[in-house]
Design a protein around this motif. Structure first.
Motif, PDB file in Angstrom:
ATOM      1  N   THR A  28      10.713  85.778  39.746  1.00 19.17           N
ATOM      2  CA  THR A  28      10.858  86.341  38.409  1.00 19.17           C
ATOM      3  C   THR A  28      12.022  85.646  37.714  1.00 19.17           C
ATOM      4  O   THR A  28      13.099  85.494  38.300  1.00 19.17           O
ATOM      5  CB  THR A  28      11.137  87.858  38.469  1.00 19.17           C
ATOM      6  OG1 THR A  28      10.096  88.499  39.203  1.00 19.17           O
ATOM      7  CG2 THR A  28      11.195  88.444  37.066  1.00 19.17           C
ATOM      8  N   LEU A  29      11.807  85.198  36.492  1.00 21.36           N
ATOM      9  CA  LEU A  29      12.877  84.567  35.732  1.00 21.36           C
ATOM     10  C   LEU A  29      13.933  85.596  35.349  1.00 21.36           C
ATOM     11  O   LEU A  29      13.712  86.808  35.429  1.00 21.36           O
ATOM     12  CB  LEU A  29      12.319  83.896  34.480  1.00 21.36           C
ATOM     13  CG  LEU A  29      11.287  82.765  34.697  1.00 21.36           C
ATOM     14  CD1 LEU A  29      10.838  82.210  33.351  1.00 21.36           C
ATOM     15  CD2 LEU A  29      11.856  81.663  35.563  1.00 21.36           C
ATOM     16  N   SER A  30      15.063  85.119  34.887  1.00 22.04           N
ATOM     17  CA  SER A  30      16.166  86.018  34.546  1.00 22.04           C
ATOM     18  C   SER A  30      15.835  86.945  33.387  1.00 22.04           C
ATOM     19  O   SER A  30      16.486  87.981  33.206  1.00 22.04           O
ATOM     20  CB  SER A  30      17.424  85.203  34.217  1.00 22.04           C
ATOM     21  OG  SER A  30      17.144  84.270  33.192  1.00 22.04           O
ATOM     22  N   ASN A  31      14.807  86.598  32.582  1.00 21.24           N
ATOM     23  CA  ASN A  31      14.404  87.470  31.476  1.00 21.24           C
ATOM     24  C   ASN A  31      13.233  88.373  31.860  1.00 21.24           C
ATOM     25  O   ASN A  31      12.552  88.911  31.002  1.00 21.24           O
ATOM     26  CB  ASN A  31      14.044  86.640  30.242  1.00 21.24           C
ATOM     27  CG  ASN A  31      12.795  85.795  30.460  1.00 21.24           C
ATOM     28  OD1 ASN A  31      12.310  85.686  31.592  1.00 21.24           O
ATOM     29  ND2 ASN A  31      12.279  85.207  29.399  1.00 21.24           N
ATOM     30  N   HIS A  32      12.975  88.496  33.150  1.00 17.98           N
ATOM     31  CA  HIS A  32      11.962  89.390  33.698  1.00 17.98           C
ATOM     32  C   HIS A  32      10.541  88.812  33.583  1.00 17.98           C
ATOM     33  O   HIS A  32       9.559  89.512  33.813  1.00 17.98           O
ATOM     34  CB  HIS A  32      12.013  90.783  33.026  1.00 17.98           C
ATOM     35  CG  HIS A  32      11.331  91.854  33.821  1.00 17.98           C
ATOM     36  ND1 HIS A  32      11.727  92.207  35.093  1.00 17.98           N
ATOM     37  CD2 HIS A  32      10.267  92.639  33.535  1.00 17.98           C
ATOM     38  CE1 HIS A  32      10.948  93.176  35.544  1.00 17.98           C
ATOM     39  NE2 HIS A  32      10.045  93.461  34.623  1.00 17.98           N
ATOM     40  N   THR A  33      10.397  87.532  33.251  1.00 18.78           N
ATOM     41  CA  THR A  33       9.088  86.895  33.198  1.00 18.78           C
ATOM     42  C   THR A  33       8.654  86.503  34.606  1.00 18.78           C
ATOM     43  O   THR A  33       9.379  85.789  35.303  1.00 18.78           O
ATOM     44  CB  THR A  33       9.128  85.642  32.310  1.00 18.78           C
ATOM     45  OG1 THR A  33       9.548  86.000  31.001  1.00 18.78           O
ATOM     46  CG2 THR A  33       7.757  84.985  32.250  1.00 18.78           C
TER      47      THR A  33
END
Length: 344
Positions: A28-33
């Motif tokens: 999961t990316l840091s922006n919740h993607t």
């Protein structure tokens, strides 16, 4: 004859005679993607080998993504035997950032087979090995040169591997070169797991090259034909036999300055051939780069400004360079690889 079973991958089951896109969770990316390893599975009704085709292990090597896109639209796959696992983008992180590497600057192709609890690169390598490679019998891994360099379409294979030599010849790239396995590479990890892998190189990082795209597409179809996965109809024949090379040499900048290349990809060179020159900005000092080998130019820089020691030319050594260069021109005839109405 026993009925063919479903193909299981990523916790999903793909029925015989169908295709499905399976998204395997990675991170999961840091922006919740969420980030997935997306695999297109084509599971034929008839038995046959499992082939994986992968691209963008290095995120800036986009030519392989285009080859996979075209492959998945190819008519011969409609009545395929066996199973195709197509992964157009392995390194999503690098692909989104237009970068060869992952965000932690690790090279994914140096951390295989990976670890389930290691670095980001190691975890991705582990997932790809477990979900794709170990489910396959053979693989084709698609690459290009790094940014600011170009590669002649070529196949690299493990020395003394007769199966790969046969499949490499079937692929039909202009050059087939033996290349030793590197620690941490996909090829080394895959072969340790009993899965032979052809490595295709062609074109330049962050660029599409039509000849390299068509050569990769045509070659992959020819390998599938050789494996008995597809019929001959719709599979283009190679225009000439590949040049087989067992060694290669790099030629580097003798000084920093402005670089001019005098030979192009696929050209024959011999001892004494002036490959290019590096001059200072005033033009009163110039150093030539001269070949001391007989061979074919398979890679070169596209950068006009170089530092001393920069790699300028890559020459595959072959005694029949002049004759081979004529065959390579047939290979690189874009119109001869496919009819215009077959471009997909």
């Amino acid at each position: 004859m026993a009925k063919r079973t479903h193909f299981e991958i990523g916790g999903e089951r793909v029925a015989p005679g169908t295709r499905a896109r399976v998204d395997i969770p990675v991170s999961t990316l840091s922006n919740h993607t969420p980030v997935h390893l997306s695999v297109e599975v084509i599971h034929g009704r008839r038995k046959g080998p499992v082939l994986f085709v992968s691209a963008a292990i290095h995120g800036d090597e986009v030519i392989g993504v285009e080859i996979v896109r075209r492959l998945l639209r190819a008519a011969p796959l409609n009545s395929m035997a066996g199973t195709l696992l197509a992964v157009p983008i392995v390194n999503t992180f690098g692909f989104l950032n237009h970068s060869r590497y992952l965000p932690d600057r690790r090279d994914l192709n140096r951390v295989f087979p990976g670890l389930s609890a290691g670095s980001m690169a190691s975890q991705l390598a582990h997932i790809f090995m477990e979900e794709v490679v170990r489910r396959s019998d053979v693989g084709i891994d698609l690459h290009s040169a790094a940014i600011h360099r170009s590669n002649l379409p070529q196949i690299r294979l493990t020395p003394d591997n007769e199966r790969l030599a046969d499949l490499g010849a079937a692929f039909g790239a202009p050059v087939m070169m033996e290349s030793s396995l590197r620690d941490g590479s996909l090829r080394m990890a895959a072969e340790a797991a009993g899965v032979d892998v052809l490595l295709y190189e062609g074109g330049e990082g962050l660029r599409f090259d039509e000849a390299a795209a068509r050569a990769g597409m045509a070659g992959t179809l020819r390998v599938m034909r050789r494996l008995g996965m597809i019929a001959a109809k719709g599979v283009p024949r190679a225009k000439a036999r590949p040049v087989r090379a067992r060694a290669s040499s790099w030629y580097r900048a003798p000084r920093g300055g402005l670089f001019r290349g005098f030979v192009g990809l696929g050209d024959a060179v011999a001892p004494g051939t002036v490959l290019g020159a590096v001059a200072n900005a005033f033009g009163d000092v110039e150093s030539e780069v001269v070949s001391d080998q007989t061979g074919i130019l398979i890679g070169r820089t596209n950068m006009p400004v170089v530092y001393e020691g920069d790699a300028l030319f890559h020459v595959a050594e072959t005694a029949r360079a002049a004759a081979a260069a004529e065959g390579i021109s047939a290979h690189l005839d874009v119109g001869a690889l496919f009819d215009e109405d077959e471009i997909i």
